[in-house]
Design a protein around this motif. Structure first.
Motif, PDB file in Angstrom:
ATOM      1  N   GLU A 283       0.842  -1.192   0.000  1.00 31.79           N
ATOM      2  CA  GLU A 283       0.000   0.000   0.000  1.00 31.79           C
ATOM      3  C   GLU A 283       0.881   1.248   0.000  1.00 31.79           C
ATOM      4  OE1 GLU A 283      -2.606  -0.201   3.319  1.00 31.79           O
ATOM      5  OE2 GLU A 283      -3.773  -1.883   2.538  1.00 31.79           O
ATOM      6  N   PRO A 284       1.364   1.669  -1.160  1.00 33.79           N
ATOM      7  CA  PRO A 284       2.257   2.827  -1.217  1.00 33.79           C
ATOM      8  C   PRO A 284       1.522   4.148  -1.043  1.00 33.79           C
ATOM      9  CG  PRO A 284       1.740   2.104  -3.425  1.00 33.79           C
ATOM     10  CD  PRO A 284       1.102   1.093  -2.492  1.00 33.79           C
ATOM     11  N   ASN A 285       2.234   5.135  -0.522  1.00 36.47           N
ATOM     12  CA  ASN A 285       1.705   6.494  -0.498  1.00 36.47           C
ATOM     13  C   ASN A 285       1.923   7.189  -1.837  1.00 36.47           C
ATOM     14  OD1 ASN A 285       3.153   6.253   2.597  1.00 36.47           O
ATOM     15  ND2 ASN A 285       0.961   6.705   2.463  1.00 36.47           N
ATOM     16  N   LEU A 286       2.999   6.789  -2.520  1.00 32.43           N
ATOM     17  CA  LEU A 286       3.398   7.467  -3.743  1.00 32.43           C
ATOM     18  C   LEU A 286       3.892   6.448  -4.756  1.00 32.43           C
ATOM     19  CD1 LEU A 286       3.829  10.423  -4.849  1.00 32.43           C
ATOM     20  CD2 LEU A 286       6.176  10.245  -4.012  1.00 32.43           C
ATOM     21  N   VAL A 287       3.436   6.575  -5.991  1.00 31.11           N
ATOM     22  CA  VAL A 287       3.939   5.765  -7.096  1.00 31.11           C
ATOM     23  C   VAL A 287       4.615   6.714  -8.080  1.00 31.11           C
ATOM     24  CG1 VAL A 287       3.378   4.204  -8.996  1.00 31.11           C
ATOM     25  CG2 VAL A 287       2.104   4.053  -6.841  1.00 31.11           C
ATOM     26  N   ILE A 288       5.908   6.539  -8.277  1.00 29.96           N
ATOM     27  CA  ILE A 288       6.662   7.414  -9.173  1.00 29.96           C
ATOM     28  C   ILE A 288       6.919   6.689 -10.479  1.00 29.96           C
ATOM     29  CG2 ILE A 288       8.809   8.676  -9.513  1.00 29.96           C
ATOM     30  CD1 ILE A 288       8.874   9.305  -6.617  1.00 29.96           C
ATOM     31  N   LEU A 289       6.520   7.310 -11.566  1.00 32.42           N
ATOM     32  CA  LEU A 289       6.645   6.717 -12.893  1.00 32.42           C
ATOM     33  C   LEU A 289       7.806   7.380 -13.622  1.00 32.42           C
ATOM     34  CD1 LEU A 289       2.833   6.881 -13.471  1.00 32.42           C
ATOM     35  CD2 LEU A 289       4.126   4.745 -13.230  1.00 32.42           C
ATOM     36  N   ALA A 290       8.932   6.676 -13.662  1.00 33.07           N
ATOM     37  CA  ALA A 290      10.153   7.200 -14.285  1.00 33.07           C
ATOM     38  C   ALA A 290      10.497   6.364 -15.509  1.00 33.07           C
ATOM     39  CB  ALA A 290      11.303   7.193 -13.277  1.00 33.07           C
ATOM     40  N   VAL A 291       9.527   6.274 -16.413  1.00 32.72           N
ATOM     41  CA  VAL A 291       9.716   5.501 -17.643  1.00 32.72           C
ATOM     42  C   VAL A 291       9.579   6.437 -18.839  1.00 32.72           C
ATOM     43  CG1 VAL A 291       8.871   3.377 -16.592  1.00 32.72           C
ATOM     44  CG2 VAL A 291       7.262   4.886 -17.786  1.00 32.72           C
ATOM     45  N   LYS A 292       9.965   5.956 -20.011  1.00 38.35           N
ATOM     46  CA  LYS A 292       9.907   6.780 -21.217  1.00 38.35           C
ATOM     47  C   LYS A 292       8.452   7.098 -21.568  1.00 38.35           C
ATOM     48  CE  LYS A 292      14.172   4.881 -23.168  1.00 38.35           C
ATOM     49  NZ  LYS A 292      14.945   6.098 -22.864  1.00 38.35           N
ATOM     50  N   PRO A 293       8.201   8.311 -22.074  1.00 33.08           N
ATOM     51  CA  PRO A 293       6.816   8.692 -22.384  1.00 33.08           C
ATOM     52  C   PRO A 293       6.144   7.759 -23.383  1.00 33.08           C
ATOM     53  CG  PRO A 293       8.407  10.290 -23.273  1.00 33.08           C
ATOM     54  CD  PRO A 293       9.147   9.411 -22.330  1.00 33.08           C
ATOM     55  N   GLN A 294       6.929   7.174 -24.282  1.00 34.11           N
ATOM     56  CA  GLN A 294       6.355   6.300 -25.312  1.00 34.11           C
ATOM     57  C   GLN A 294       5.730   5.030 -24.745  1.00 34.11           C
ATOM     58  OE1 GLN A 294       9.343   7.694 -25.283  1.00 34.11           O
ATOM     59  NE2 GLN A 294      10.010   8.376 -27.300  1.00 34.11           N
ATOM     60  N   VAL A 295       6.122   4.639 -23.527  1.00 32.80           N
ATOM     61  CA  VAL A 295       5.612   3.385 -22.961  1.00 32.80           C
ATOM     62  C   VAL A 295       4.635   3.607 -21.808  1.00 32.80           C
ATOM     63  CG1 VAL A 295       7.727   2.179 -23.624  1.00 32.80           C
ATOM     64  CG2 VAL A 295       7.516   3.076 -21.301  1.00 32.80           C
ATOM     65  N   MET A 296       4.293   4.860 -21.535  1.00 33.55           N
ATOM     66  CA  MET A 296       3.426   5.144 -20.394  1.00 33.55           C
ATOM     67  C   MET A 296       2.073   4.442 -20.500  1.00 33.55           C
ATOM     68  SD  MET A 296       4.690   7.078 -17.922  1.00 33.55           S
ATOM     69  CE  MET A 296       3.527   8.241 -17.236  1.00 33.55           C
ATOM     70  N   ARG A 297       1.455   4.479 -21.671  1.00 30.64           N
ATOM     71  CA  ARG A 297       0.129   3.860 -21.813  1.00 30.64           C
ATOM     72  C   ARG A 297       0.182   2.351 -21.610  1.00 30.64           C
ATOM     73  NH1 ARG A 297      -4.150   6.768 -23.542  1.00 30.64           N
ATOM     74  NH2 ARG A 297      -3.761   8.882 -24.330  1.00 30.64           N
ATOM     75  N   ALA A 298       1.326   1.749 -21.883  1.00 29.23           N
ATOM     76  CA  ALA A 298       1.466   0.311 -21.670  1.00 29.23           C
ATOM     77  C   ALA A 298       1.779  -0.026 -20.218  1.00 29.23           C
ATOM     78  CB  ALA A 298       2.566  -0.241 -22.585  1.00 29.23           C
ATOM     79  N   VAL A 299       2.477   0.873 -19.525  1.00 25.82           N
ATOM     80  CA  VAL A 299       2.964   0.586 -18.171  1.00 25.82           C
ATOM     81  C   VAL A 299       1.961   0.972 -17.082  1.00 25.82           C
ATOM     82  CG1 VAL A 299       4.714   1.238 -16.458  1.00 25.82           C
ATOM     83  CG2 VAL A 299       5.400   0.723 -18.813  1.00 25.82           C
ATOM     84  N   VAL A 300       1.366   2.144 -17.209  1.00 26.29           N
ATOM     85  CA  VAL A 300       0.565   2.707 -16.118  1.00 26.29           C
ATOM     86  C   VAL A 300      -0.625   1.846 -15.698  1.00 26.29           C
ATOM     87  CG1 VAL A 300      -0.818   4.695 -15.388  1.00 26.29           C
ATOM     88  CG2 VAL A 300       1.318   5.048 -16.624  1.00 26.29           C
ATOM     89  N   PRO A 301      -1.355   1.192 -16.623  1.00 22.73           N
ATOM     90  CA  PRO A 301      -2.519   0.404 -16.186  1.00 22.73           C
ATOM     91  C   PRO A 301      -2.205  -0.643 -15.127  1.00 22.73           C
ATOM     92  CG  PRO A 301      -2.582   0.701 -18.558  1.00 22.73           C
ATOM     93  CD  PRO A 301      -1.252   1.226 -18.101  1.00 22.73           C
ATOM     94  N   ASP A 302      -0.980  -1.135 -15.082  1.00 21.50           N
ATOM     95  CA  ASP A 302      -0.611  -2.141 -14.087  1.00 21.50           C
ATOM     96  C   ASP A 302      -0.636  -1.589 -12.664  1.00 21.50           C
ATOM     97  OD1 ASP A 302      -0.227  -4.079 -16.010  1.00 21.50           O
ATOM     98  OD2 ASP A 302       1.913  -3.692 -16.225  1.00 21.50           O
ATOM     99  N   TYR A 303      -0.716  -0.270 -12.518  1.00 20.36           N
ATOM    100  CA  TYR A 303      -0.658   0.347 -11.185  1.00 20.36           C
ATOM    101  C   TYR A 303      -1.969   1.038 -10.822  1.00 20.36           C
ATOM    102  CZ  TYR A 303       4.172  -0.694 -11.999  1.00 20.36           C
ATOM    103  OH  TYR A 303       5.334  -1.375 -12.273  1.00 20.36           O
ATOM    104  N   ARG A 304      -2.984   0.850 -11.638  1.00 16.95           N
ATOM    105  CA  ARG A 304      -4.263   1.499 -11.369  1.00 16.95           C
ATOM    106  C   ARG A 304      -4.855   1.064 -10.037  1.00 16.95           C
ATOM    107  NH1 ARG A 304      -9.201   2.986 -15.415  1.00 16.95           N
ATOM    108  NH2 ARG A 304     -10.655   3.649 -13.789  1.00 16.95           N
ATOM    109  N   ARG A 305      -4.546  -0.123  -9.591  1.00 16.65           N
ATOM    110  CA  ARG A 305      -5.111  -0.607  -8.316  1.00 16.65           C
ATOM    111  C   ARG A 305      -4.695   0.242  -7.126  1.00 16.65           C
ATOM    112  NH1 ARG A 305      -1.692  -4.665  -5.401  1.00 16.65           N
ATOM    113  NH2 ARG A 305       0.257  -5.011  -6.545  1.00 16.65           N
ATOM    114  N   PHE A 306      -3.634   1.057  -7.280  1.00 17.50           N
ATOM    115  CA  PHE A 306      -3.180   1.904  -6.176  1.00 17.50           C
ATOM    116  C   PHE A 306      -3.830   3.287  -6.199  1.00 17.50           C
ATOM    117  CE2 PHE A 306       0.691  -0.775  -7.102  1.00 17.50           C
ATOM    118  CZ  PHE A 306       0.534  -1.616  -6.011  1.00 17.50           C
ATOM    119  N   ALA A 307      -4.605   3.590  -7.245  1.00 14.54           N
ATOM    120  CA  ALA A 307      -5.090   4.958  -7.457  1.00 14.54           C
ATOM    121  C   ALA A 307      -6.046   5.439  -6.361  1.00 14.54           C
ATOM    122  CB  ALA A 307      -5.755   5.077  -8.827  1.00 14.54           C
ATOM    123  N   ALA A 308      -6.705   4.523  -5.672  1.00 18.26           N
ATOM    124  CA  ALA A 308      -7.658   4.940  -4.642  1.00 18.26           C
ATOM    125  C   ALA A 308      -6.979   5.610  -3.458  1.00 18.26           C
ATOM    126  CB  ALA A 308      -8.474   3.734  -4.162  1.00 18.26           C
TER     127      ALA A 308
END
Length: 270
Positions: free
Chosen positions: A64-89
């Protein structure tokens, strides 16, 4: 399992920030999990003491993280980010991907997701970076303060009032170190052409840029005033500046370069 931060991507920028956070004591290694598919980069992060996994699916189910930092290339964001949607709440998301808008992130994470955009630059690796942030209304003041403290361990931090300015930030400070590195290359080459030994030319170029930048920051004087103080009438500096400043030559060249970077930042975000 409670950790403060999940760092997604630990390439040069992600590693530089992580190293700064841990060295400053603002985070303890046990408070961080790094998600990095590249084995060599994963091992490098492990040597700092952080927890490591190769993919989002390997994260503990109860994390249960307080912060998720996305330090990946912009071209792959749409492929990577959905895997972390469960933390968005519960978690806030911090993106350092150039050109990727908060609207794009919210499209993936949900309209109520707390999202911060950040544009750092590579001098963050030595604690001399420039970090610029913009947060959406869902980010609370406590999280803003926590993120500001984290980023301050890597250099100076500034907020902007409009996300539209982030493309300009990217063009000035995000890409800016490369402009300065090229200027050092050019000044070194000019020194060699003038007869200096290569290593001497390189030292003179690097130390001159470094010293001038430090003086500009620490003196309290405007850069234009400092330039005037160095420039004696009809002297050597005046002769050189007549070339650089004639017809606003250097200003126009740098402006064109910044505009090209700004336009490309917009393109990357589409």
């Amino acid at each position: 399992m409670s950790v403060k931060l999940i760092l997604v991507g630990c390439g040069n920028m992600g590693y530089a920030m992580l190293d700064g956070w841990l060295r400053s004591g603002r985070l303890m290694p046990a408070e961080v999990i790094v998600v990095e598919p590249n084995e060599a980069l994963r091992e490098r992060a492990s040597r700092l003491g952080a927890g490591i996994v190769a993919a989002a699916g390997e994260l503990p189910r109860d994390v249960e993280p307080n912060l998720v930092i996305l330090a990946v290339k912009p071209q792959v964001m749409r492929a990577v980010v959905p895997d972390y949607r469960r933390f968005a709440a519960r978690a806030t998301f911090l993106s350092v991907a150039a050109g990727v808008s908060i609207a794009t992130m919210a499209e993936i994470l949900g309209d109520d997701a707390a999202i911060i955009r950040c544009m750092p630059n590579t001098p963050a690796a030595i604690g001399k970076g420039m970090m610029v942030t913009f947060a959406n209304p869902h980010v609370n003041d406590e999280t803003k303060a926590f993120v500001g403290e984290l980023l301050a361990s890597s250099g100076a931090v500034a907020d902007i009032a409009s996300e539209e300015l982030m493309d300009a930030v990217t063009a000035v400070s995000g890409s800016g170190p490369a402009y300065i590195f090229h200027f050092i290359e050019s000044l070194t080459a000019a020194g060699k052409a003038a007869g200096l030994p290569p290593e001497t030319a390189k030292l003179l170029a690097m130390q001159t840029v470094y010293g001038a930048a430090c003086l500009a920051k620490e003196s309290g004087e405007e850069p234009g005033r400092l330039r005037e103080q160095v420039t004696s009438p009809n002297g050597t500096t005046a002769a050189a500046l007549a070339v650089l400043m004639g017809e606003d030559r250097l200003t126009r060249l740098v402006s064109d370069a910044v505009e090209a970077a700004r336009v490309r930042s917009i393109e990357l975000g589409k």
